[in-house]
Scaffold this motif. Structure first.
Motif, PDB file in Angstrom:
ATOM      1  N   TYR A 172       0.839  -1.188   0.000  1.00 45.25           N
ATOM      2  CA  TYR A 172       0.000   0.000   0.000  1.00 45.25           C
ATOM      3  C   TYR A 172       0.874   1.238   0.000  1.00 45.25           C
ATOM      4  O   TYR A 172       1.811   1.343   0.764  1.00 45.25           O
ATOM      5  CB  TYR A 172      -0.914   0.007   1.240  1.00 45.25           C
ATOM      6  N   GLY A 173       0.563   2.148  -0.910  1.00 45.52           N
ATOM      7  CA  GLY A 173       1.266   3.422  -0.937  1.00 45.52           C
ATOM      8  C   GLY A 173       0.506   4.425  -0.093  1.00 45.52           C
ATOM      9  O   GLY A 173      -0.460   4.096   0.582  1.00 45.52           O
ATOM     10  N   SER A 174       0.936   5.647  -0.154  1.00 41.86           N
ATOM     11  CA  SER A 174       0.264   6.685   0.621  1.00 41.86           C
ATOM     12  C   SER A 174      -1.076   7.030  -0.007  1.00 41.86           C
ATOM     13  O   SER A 174      -1.321   6.768  -1.174  1.00 41.86           O
ATOM     14  CB  SER A 174       1.158   7.918   0.698  1.00 41.86           C
ATOM     15  N   THR A 175      -1.936   7.614   0.770  1.00 44.01           N
ATOM     16  CA  THR A 175      -3.270   8.081   0.381  1.00 44.01           C
ATOM     17  C   THR A 175      -4.089   7.020  -0.343  1.00 44.01           C
ATOM     18  O   THR A 175      -4.534   7.231  -1.461  1.00 44.01           O
ATOM     19  CB  THR A 175      -3.209   9.374  -0.459  1.00 44.01           C
ATOM     20  N   ARG A 176      -4.224   5.879   0.296  1.00 48.06           N
ATOM     21  CA  ARG A 176      -5.059   4.779  -0.180  1.00 48.06           C
ATOM     22  C   ARG A 176      -4.718   4.324  -1.589  1.00 48.06           C
ATOM     23  O   ARG A 176      -5.577   3.877  -2.326  1.00 48.06           O
ATOM     24  CB  ARG A 176      -6.530   5.171  -0.144  1.00 48.06           C
ATOM     25  N   ARG A 177      -3.514   4.431  -1.990  1.00 55.66           N
ATOM     26  CA  ARG A 177      -3.127   4.024  -3.335  1.00 55.66           C
ATOM     27  C   ARG A 177      -2.551   2.620  -3.273  1.00 55.66           C
ATOM     28  O   ARG A 177      -1.438   2.418  -2.799  1.00 55.66           O
ATOM     29  CB  ARG A 177      -2.101   5.003  -3.883  1.00 55.66           C
ATOM     30  N   LEU A 178      -3.319   1.644  -3.727  1.00 50.65           N
ATOM     31  CA  LEU A 178      -2.877   0.265  -3.743  1.00 50.65           C
ATOM     32  C   LEU A 178      -2.018   0.059  -4.986  1.00 50.65           C
ATOM     33  O   LEU A 178      -2.426   0.397  -6.094  1.00 50.65           O
ATOM     34  CB  LEU A 178      -4.079  -0.680  -3.779  1.00 50.65           C
ATOM     35  N   VAL A 179      -0.851  -0.488  -4.790  1.00 49.73           N
ATOM     36  CA  VAL A 179       0.054  -0.743  -5.907  1.00 49.73           C
ATOM     37  C   VAL A 179       0.272  -2.244  -5.992  1.00 49.73           C
ATOM     38  O   VAL A 179       0.580  -2.888  -4.998  1.00 49.73           O
ATOM     39  CB  VAL A 179       1.396  -0.003  -5.705  1.00 49.73           C
ATOM     40  N   VAL A 180       0.117  -2.809  -7.175  1.00 51.47           N
ATOM     41  CA  VAL A 180       0.238  -4.242  -7.372  1.00 51.47           C
ATOM     42  C   VAL A 180       1.397  -4.505  -8.319  1.00 51.47           C
ATOM     43  O   VAL A 180       1.517  -3.871  -9.358  1.00 51.47           O
ATOM     44  CB  VAL A 180      -1.075  -4.813  -7.982  1.00 51.47           C
ATOM     45  N   ARG A 181       2.228  -5.465  -7.954  1.00 47.60           N
ATOM     46  CA  ARG A 181       3.352  -5.834  -8.813  1.00 47.60           C
ATOM     47  C   ARG A 181       2.893  -6.963  -9.728  1.00 47.60           C
ATOM     48  O   ARG A 181       2.480  -8.007  -9.269  1.00 47.60           O
ATOM     49  CB  ARG A 181       4.547  -6.278  -7.970  1.00 47.60           C
ATOM     50  N   GLU A 182       2.945  -6.709 -11.021  1.00 48.85           N
ATOM     51  CA  GLU A 182       2.581  -7.712 -12.015  1.00 48.85           C
ATOM     52  C   GLU A 182       3.688  -7.769 -13.054  1.00 48.85           C
ATOM     53  O   GLU A 182       3.849  -6.847 -13.830  1.00 48.85           O
ATOM     54  CB  GLU A 182       1.252  -7.367 -12.682  1.00 48.85           C
ATOM     55  N   LYS A 183       4.437  -8.864 -13.040  1.00 51.32           N
ATOM     56  CA  LYS A 183       5.540  -9.064 -13.988  1.00 51.32           C
ATOM     57  C   LYS A 183       6.470  -7.861 -14.022  1.00 51.32           C
ATOM     58  O   LYS A 183       6.822  -7.341 -15.069  1.00 51.32           O
ATOM     59  CB  LYS A 183       5.014  -9.378 -15.376  1.00 51.32           C
ATOM     60  N   GLY A 184       6.803  -7.351 -12.888  1.00 56.94           N
ATOM     61  CA  GLY A 184       7.763  -6.262 -12.788  1.00 56.94           C
ATOM     62  C   GLY A 184       7.177  -4.873 -12.950  1.00 56.94           C
ATOM     63  O   GLY A 184       7.875  -3.895 -12.756  1.00 56.94           O
ATOM     64  N   ALA A 185       5.912  -4.762 -13.336  1.00 58.58           N
ATOM     65  CA  ALA A 185       5.310  -3.445 -13.533  1.00 58.58           C
ATOM     66  C   ALA A 185       4.474  -3.073 -12.317  1.00 58.58           C
ATOM     67  O   ALA A 185       3.842  -3.917 -11.718  1.00 58.58           O
ATOM     68  CB  ALA A 185       4.419  -3.453 -14.782  1.00 58.58           C
ATOM     69  N   LEU A 186       4.506  -1.820 -11.979  1.00 59.56           N
ATOM     70  CA  LEU A 186       3.687  -1.324 -10.884  1.00 59.56           C
ATOM     71  C   LEU A 186       2.513  -0.547 -11.474  1.00 59.56           C
ATOM     72  O   LEU A 186       2.693   0.353 -12.278  1.00 59.56           O
ATOM     73  CB  LEU A 186       4.501  -0.410  -9.976  1.00 59.56           C
ATOM     74  N   LEU A 187       1.325  -0.916 -11.051  1.00 57.77           N
ATOM     75  CA  LEU A 187       0.129  -0.200 -11.501  1.00 57.77           C
ATOM     76  C   LEU A 187      -0.588   0.349 -10.285  1.00 57.77           C
ATOM     77  O   LEU A 187      -0.803  -0.362  -9.309  1.00 57.77           O
ATOM     78  CB  LEU A 187      -0.826  -1.143 -12.243  1.00 57.77           C
ATOM     79  N   ALA A 188      -0.937   1.587 -10.369  1.00 56.37           N
ATOM     80  CA  ALA A 188      -1.704   2.215  -9.303  1.00 56.37           C
ATOM     81  C   ALA A 188      -3.190   1.974  -9.571  1.00 56.37           C
ATOM     82  O   ALA A 188      -3.593   1.703 -10.699  1.00 56.37           O
ATOM     83  CB  ALA A 188      -1.407   3.711  -9.260  1.00 56.37           C
ATOM     84  N   GLU A 189      -3.976   2.092  -8.537  1.00 56.70           N
ATOM     85  CA  GLU A 189      -5.429   1.916  -8.683  1.00 56.70           C
ATOM     86  C   GLU A 189      -5.995   2.858  -9.738  1.00 56.70           C
ATOM     87  O   GLU A 189      -6.863   2.479 -10.518  1.00 56.70           O
ATOM     88  CB  GLU A 189      -6.134   2.138  -7.341  1.00 56.70           C
ATOM     89  N   GLU A 190      -5.502   4.095  -9.774  1.00 57.69           N
ATOM     90  CA  GLU A 190      -6.007   5.055 -10.766  1.00 57.69           C
ATOM     91  C   GLU A 190      -5.688   4.606 -12.188  1.00 57.69           C
ATOM     92  O   GLU A 190      -6.433   4.905 -13.123  1.00 57.69           O
ATOM     93  CB  GLU A 190      -5.456   6.449 -10.493  1.00 57.69           C
ATOM     94  N   GLU A 191      -4.585   3.853 -12.351  1.00 55.91           N
ATOM     95  CA  GLU A 191      -4.265   3.341 -13.685  1.00 55.91           C
ATOM     96  C   GLU A 191      -5.216   2.210 -14.080  1.00 55.91           C
ATOM     97  O   GLU A 191      -5.601   2.107 -15.242  1.00 55.91           O
ATOM     98  CB  GLU A 191      -2.813   2.881 -13.733  1.00 55.91           C
TER      99      GLU A 191
END
Length: 147
Positions: free
Chosen positions: A3-22
């Motif tokens: 979990y990043g700051s300000t409720r931003r969930l970041v998921v690692r998928e095959k080396g890429a980081l995607l934010a919830e907004e993405e």
């Protein structure tokens, strides 16, 4: 997951980081693409064309003079050769295209639009241009979410 700051969930998928907004932006983008597709299908239907017939006419219109062949239609519409041949046969039966032997290579058949096809395509394209102009700011807003 982390979990990043300000409720931003970041998921690692095959080396890429995607934010919830993405993820939301991807979902919004796919939704707008589908809405445009539905818009296009409805307008093609209004003039008596299937979506593939409309796409084929547009591909032929946009092609260089020596480029519009059944193989080119297959490539542009992501079809198998036999499906593109059937599509071209139907366009021919509707008097929307003319087949001409290539002057450079008599083994090749070039596809040309008839005046009827030009008229239909002109009206469809004008409506589509207006819809794209309407969508442009929305799509740009979505694209900005990936920066």
């Amino acid at each position: 997951m982390r979990y990043g700051s300000t409720r931003r969930l970041v998921v690692r998928e095959k080396g890429a980081l995607l934010a919830e907004e993405e993820y939301r932006a991807l979902a919004d983008f796919r939704h707008e693409i589908r809405r445009f597709q539905a818009f296009s299908e409805a307008h093609a239907s209004k003039v008596g064309l299937t979506p593939q017939q409309h796409q084929a006419l547009l591909a032929i219109r946009a092609a260089d003079a020596d480029q519009a062949t059944v193989g080119y239609i297959a490539e542009r519409l992501i079809l198998k050769a036999h499906s593109a041949t059937g599509l071209v046969d139907r366009l021919d039966a509707l008097d929307l295209i003319i087949r001409e032997v290539s002057p450079d290579d008599r083994r090749r058949t070039l596809l040309r639009l008839t005046p009827k096809a030009y008229d239909i395509l002109a009206s469809l394209s004008a409506v589509h241009r207006e819809e794209i102009r309407r969508l442009r700011p929305l799509l740009l807003e979505i694209f900005d979410k990936f920066d």
